[in-house]
Design a protein around this motif. Structure first.
Motif, PDB file in Angstrom:
ATOM      1  N   ALA A   1       0.823  -1.214   0.000  1.00 51.04           N
ATOM      2  CA  ALA A   1       0.000   0.000   0.000  1.00 51.04           C
ATOM      3  C   ALA A   1       0.855   1.262   0.000  1.00 51.04           C
ATOM      4  CB  ALA A   1      -0.925   0.005   1.211  1.00 51.04           C
ATOM      5  N   HIS A   2       2.144   1.134  -0.407  1.00 54.50           N
ATOM      6  CA  HIS A   2       3.062   2.262  -0.567  1.00 54.50           C
ATOM      7  C   HIS A   2       3.589   2.829   0.741  1.00 54.50           C
ATOM      8  CE1 HIS A   2       1.830   3.379  -4.985  1.00 54.50           C
ATOM      9  NE2 HIS A   2       1.818   2.073  -4.765  1.00 54.50           N
ATOM     10  N   ALA A   3       3.517   2.076   1.836  1.00 48.84           N
ATOM     11  CA  ALA A   3       4.154   2.504   3.080  1.00 48.84           C
ATOM     12  C   ALA A   3       5.584   1.966   3.130  1.00 48.84           C
ATOM     13  CB  ALA A   3       3.366   2.003   4.281  1.00 48.84           C
ATOM     14  N   GLU A   4       6.419   2.612   3.931  1.00 50.55           N
ATOM     15  CA  GLU A   4       7.778   2.132   4.187  1.00 50.55           C
ATOM     16  C   GLU A   4       7.809   1.537   5.594  1.00 50.55           C
ATOM     17  OE1 GLU A   4      10.855   5.011   3.439  1.00 50.55           O
ATOM     18  OE2 GLU A   4       9.595   6.082   2.002  1.00 50.55           O
ATOM     19  N   VAL A   5       8.352   0.328   5.722  1.00 47.82           N
ATOM     20  CA  VAL A   5       8.388  -0.356   7.019  1.00 47.82           C
ATOM     21  C   VAL A   5       9.836  -0.704   7.349  1.00 47.82           C
ATOM     22  CG1 VAL A   5       7.525  -2.288   8.383  1.00 47.82           C
ATOM     23  CG2 VAL A   5       6.095  -1.314   6.566  1.00 47.82           C
ATOM     24  N   TYR A   6      10.256  -0.349   8.564  1.00 44.94           N
ATOM     25  CA  TYR A   6      11.617  -0.627   9.016  1.00 44.94           C
ATOM     26  C   TYR A   6      11.558  -1.269  10.401  1.00 44.94           C
ATOM     27  CZ  TYR A   6      12.735   2.713   5.325  1.00 44.94           C
ATOM     28  OH  TYR A   6      12.814   3.379   4.118  1.00 44.94           O
ATOM     29  N   GLN A   7      12.445  -2.214  10.631  1.00 42.16           N
ATOM     30  CA  GLN A   7      12.549  -2.852  11.934  1.00 42.16           C
ATOM     31  C   GLN A   7      13.684  -2.228  12.729  1.00 42.16           C
ATOM     32  OE1 GLN A   7      12.691  -7.147  11.653  1.00 42.16           O
ATOM     33  NE2 GLN A   7      11.155  -7.204  10.030  1.00 42.16           N
ATOM     34  N   THR A   8      13.444  -1.999  14.010  1.00 42.55           N
ATOM     35  CA  THR A   8      14.448  -1.389  14.873  1.00 42.55           C
ATOM     36  C   THR A   8      14.213  -1.884  16.289  1.00 42.55           C
ATOM     37  OG1 THR A   8      15.398   0.724  15.583  1.00 42.55           O
ATOM     38  CG2 THR A   8      13.027   0.684  15.153  1.00 42.55           C
ATOM     39  N   ASN A   9      14.778  -1.207  17.273  1.00 43.87           N
ATOM     40  CA  ASN A   9      14.555  -1.601  18.661  1.00 43.87           C
ATOM     41  C   ASN A   9      14.269  -0.366  19.501  1.00 43.87           C
ATOM     42  OD1 ASN A   9      17.144  -0.486  19.627  1.00 43.87           O
ATOM     43  ND2 ASN A   9      18.066  -2.184  18.489  1.00 43.87           N
ATOM     44  N   ALA A  10      13.980  -0.600  20.778  1.00 47.50           N
ATOM     45  CA  ALA A  10      13.533   0.480  21.644  1.00 47.50           C
ATOM     46  C   ALA A  10      14.611   1.514  21.912  1.00 47.50           C
ATOM     47  CB  ALA A  10      13.034  -0.101  22.971  1.00 47.50           C
ATOM     48  N   THR A  11      15.870   1.171  21.672  1.00 49.97           N
ATOM     49  CA  THR A  11      16.976   2.099  21.919  1.00 49.97           C
ATOM     50  C   THR A  11      17.371   2.880  20.674  1.00 49.97           C
ATOM     51  OG1 THR A  11      17.848   0.639  23.650  1.00 49.97           O
ATOM     52  CG2 THR A  11      19.360   2.284  22.722  1.00 49.97           C
ATOM     53  N   ASP A  12      17.384   2.220  19.524  1.00 50.22           N
ATOM     54  CA  ASP A  12      17.987   2.799  18.316  1.00 50.22           C
ATOM     55  C   ASP A  12      17.012   3.527  17.395  1.00 50.22           C
ATOM     56  OD1 ASP A  12      20.365   1.713  19.179  1.00 50.22           O
ATOM     57  OD2 ASP A  12      20.176  -0.099  17.955  1.00 50.22           O
TER      58      ASP A  12
ATOM     59  N   ALA B   1       2.787  10.145   2.441  1.00 48.64           N
ATOM     60  CA  ALA B   1       3.726   9.057   2.719  1.00 48.64           C
ATOM     61  C   ALA B   1       3.566   8.595   4.159  1.00 48.64           C
ATOM     62  CB  ALA B   1       5.162   9.504   2.457  1.00 48.64           C
ATOM     63  N   LEU B   2       3.884   7.325   4.372  1.00 52.07           N
ATOM     64  CA  LEU B   2       3.787   6.722   5.707  1.00 52.07           C
ATOM     65  C   LEU B   2       5.043   5.895   5.968  1.00 52.07           C
ATOM     66  CD1 LEU B   2       2.261   5.831   8.317  1.00 52.07           C
ATOM     67  CD2 LEU B   2       1.262   3.982   6.936  1.00 52.07           C
ATOM     68  N   ILE B   3       5.703   6.160   7.074  1.00 53.07           N
ATOM     69  CA  ILE B   3       6.839   5.350   7.521  1.00 53.07           C
ATOM     70  C   ILE B   3       6.431   4.658   8.827  1.00 53.07           C
ATOM     71  CG2 ILE B   3       9.171   5.405   8.473  1.00 53.07           C
ATOM     72  CD1 ILE B   3       9.836   7.688   6.615  1.00 53.07           C
ATOM     73  N   VAL B   4       6.620   3.355   8.867  1.00 49.87           N
ATOM     74  CA  VAL B   4       6.294   2.573  10.048  1.00 49.87           C
ATOM     75  C   VAL B   4       7.587   2.014  10.636  1.00 49.87           C
ATOM     76  CG1 VAL B   4       5.023   0.600  10.968  1.00 49.87           C
ATOM     77  CG2 VAL B   4       4.026   1.975   9.121  1.00 49.87           C
ATOM     78  N   LEU B   5       7.843   2.315  11.886  1.00 45.40           N
ATOM     79  CA  LEU B   5       8.988   1.754  12.605  1.00 45.40           C
ATOM     80  C   LEU B   5       8.481   0.674  13.541  1.00 45.40           C
ATOM     81  CD1 LEU B   5      11.059   4.966  13.479  1.00 45.40           C
ATOM     82  CD2 LEU B   5      11.151   3.544  11.418  1.00 45.40           C
ATOM     83  N   VAL B   6       8.848  -0.567  13.265  1.00 41.51           N
ATOM     84  CA  VAL B   6       8.444  -1.691  14.109  1.00 41.51           C
ATOM     85  C   VAL B   6       9.499  -1.872  15.194  1.00 41.51           C
ATOM     86  CG1 VAL B   6       7.914  -4.148  14.195  1.00 41.51           C
ATOM     87  CG2 VAL B   6       7.258  -2.796  12.176  1.00 41.51           C
ATOM     88  N   ILE B   7       9.095  -1.706  16.446  1.00 44.64           N
ATOM     89  CA  ILE B   7       9.992  -1.828  17.585  1.00 44.64           C
ATOM     90  C   ILE B   7      10.014  -3.299  18.011  1.00 44.64           C
ATOM     91  CG2 ILE B   7      10.621  -0.966  19.848  1.00 44.64           C
ATOM     92  CD1 ILE B   7      10.489   1.184  17.660  1.00 44.64           C
ATOM     93  N   ARG B   8      11.115  -3.977  17.719  1.00 49.21           N
ATOM     94  CA  ARG B   8      11.233  -5.393  18.063  1.00 49.21           C
ATOM     95  C   ARG B   8      11.814  -5.544  19.477  1.00 49.21           C
ATOM     96  NH1 ARG B   8      12.759  -9.444  13.424  1.00 49.21           N
ATOM     97  NH2 ARG B   8      11.297 -10.587  14.754  1.00 49.21           N
ATOM     98  N   PRO B   9      11.463  -6.604  20.164  1.00 50.00           N
ATOM     99  CA  PRO B   9      11.978  -6.823  21.529  1.00 50.00           C
ATOM    100  C   PRO B   9      13.505  -6.959  21.532  1.00 50.00           C
ATOM    101  CG  PRO B   9      10.119  -8.275  21.061  1.00 50.00           C
ATOM    102  CD  PRO B   9      10.498  -7.630  19.765  1.00 50.00           C
TER     103      PRO B   9
ATOM    104  N   LEU C   1      15.349   7.015  12.747  1.00 52.09           N
ATOM    105  CA  LEU C   1      14.423   8.045  12.262  1.00 52.09           C
ATOM    106  C   LEU C   1      15.197   9.251  11.739  1.00 52.09           C
ATOM    107  CD1 LEU C   1      11.580   9.123  11.860  1.00 52.09           C
ATOM    108  CD2 LEU C   1      11.604   9.897  14.242  1.00 52.09           C
ATOM    109  N   ALA C   2      16.225   9.655  12.444  1.00 51.76           N
ATOM    110  CA  ALA C   2      17.047  10.788  11.987  1.00 51.76           C
ATOM    111  C   ALA C   2      17.666  10.485  10.627  1.00 51.76           C
ATOM    112  CB  ALA C   2      18.131  11.092  13.011  1.00 51.76           C
TER     113      ALA C   2
END
Length: 223
Positions: free
Chosen positions: A52-63, A215-223, A68-69
């Motif tokens: 659906a034209h979103a951007e998805v990135y995996q990261t963690n609670a610290t980084d 535009a939509l950017i989704v940051l998935v916060i992994r454990p 994002l920067a």
């Protein structure tokens, strides 16, 4: 509309054949049983959002603030609207501080909406919000707008960035409602987002960014 035209319309409606109501799904039937994606939950959630034209990135609670920067630097975003009273907002402000290394300037949503109108409409190119979770079956984000993080933050700036905890991504909306106990405290406004805004109202041609963020950017916060 005159009385004759109104009576003609109402007459056609009353004369239209009535069909029986569809049968209500019963427990154990396919229509009742919510989907289960198990270990494929995150992969499906990501694939549907990206379709659906979103951007998805995996990261963690610290980084995630550093990621994002980097992402906003690549897009040359000069200003980012954020909610300073939320946990994510406080973490972002602490991580970025007063840095002048090309990071967007942080703009706090800290006043009533009447005082923020100009900022919401033209004073920030992006906005960051949290989410209540996600739905793997449809590739959707679930937001509960609040006074600290109102609906307009995810509606007006051209770029919406959403944080979602991987542990809060459920198979279906019904599974999310059950796991989070919505029955005890229903929200006044639950919002489902499945990509940038889009419409096909004009000549049935799909267009993005017409009624909301382009535009939509989704940051998935992994454990």
């Amino acid at each position: 509309m005159n009385d004759t035209a109104r009576d003609a319309i109402l007459g056609r409606l009353r004369a239209a054949p009535r069909s029986p109501a569809p049968a209500y799904p019963r427990p154990g039937t396919p229509a009742w049983t919510p989907p289960v994606h198990g270990g494929e939950r995150l992969a499906r959630f990501t694939a549907l959002l990206e379709a659906a034209h979103a951007e998805v990135y995996q990261t963690n609670a610290t980084d995630w603030p550093d990621l994002l920067a980097e992402l906003l630097g690549q897009k040359a975003v000069p200003r980012l609207l954020y909610a300073p009273t939320t946990p994510a907002g406080r973490q972002l402000a602490q991580a970025w501080g007063e840095a002048t290394d090309g990071r967007p300037r942080l703009i706090a949503y800290d006043r009533p909406v009447e005082a923020m109108k100009e900022t919401l409409v033209s004073g920030a190119e992006a906005a960051l919000t949290g989410t209540l979770g996600g739905i793997a079956h449809t590739g959707s984000l679930v937001l509960w707008p609040t006074p600290d993080e109102p609906r307009l933050m995810s509606l007006l700036p051209p770029l919406h960035i959403a944080l979602v905890e991987e542990t809060a991504i459920a198979d279906s909306l019904s599974a999310l409602i059950a796991s989070q106990g919505w029955a005890k405290a229903m929200p006044t406004n639950a919002l489902l987002i499945s990509g940038p805004s889009k419409t096909a109202d004009i000549e049935q041609t799909l267009a993005y960014g017409v009624h909301g963020p382009k535009a939509l950017i989704v940051l998935v916060i992994r454990p």
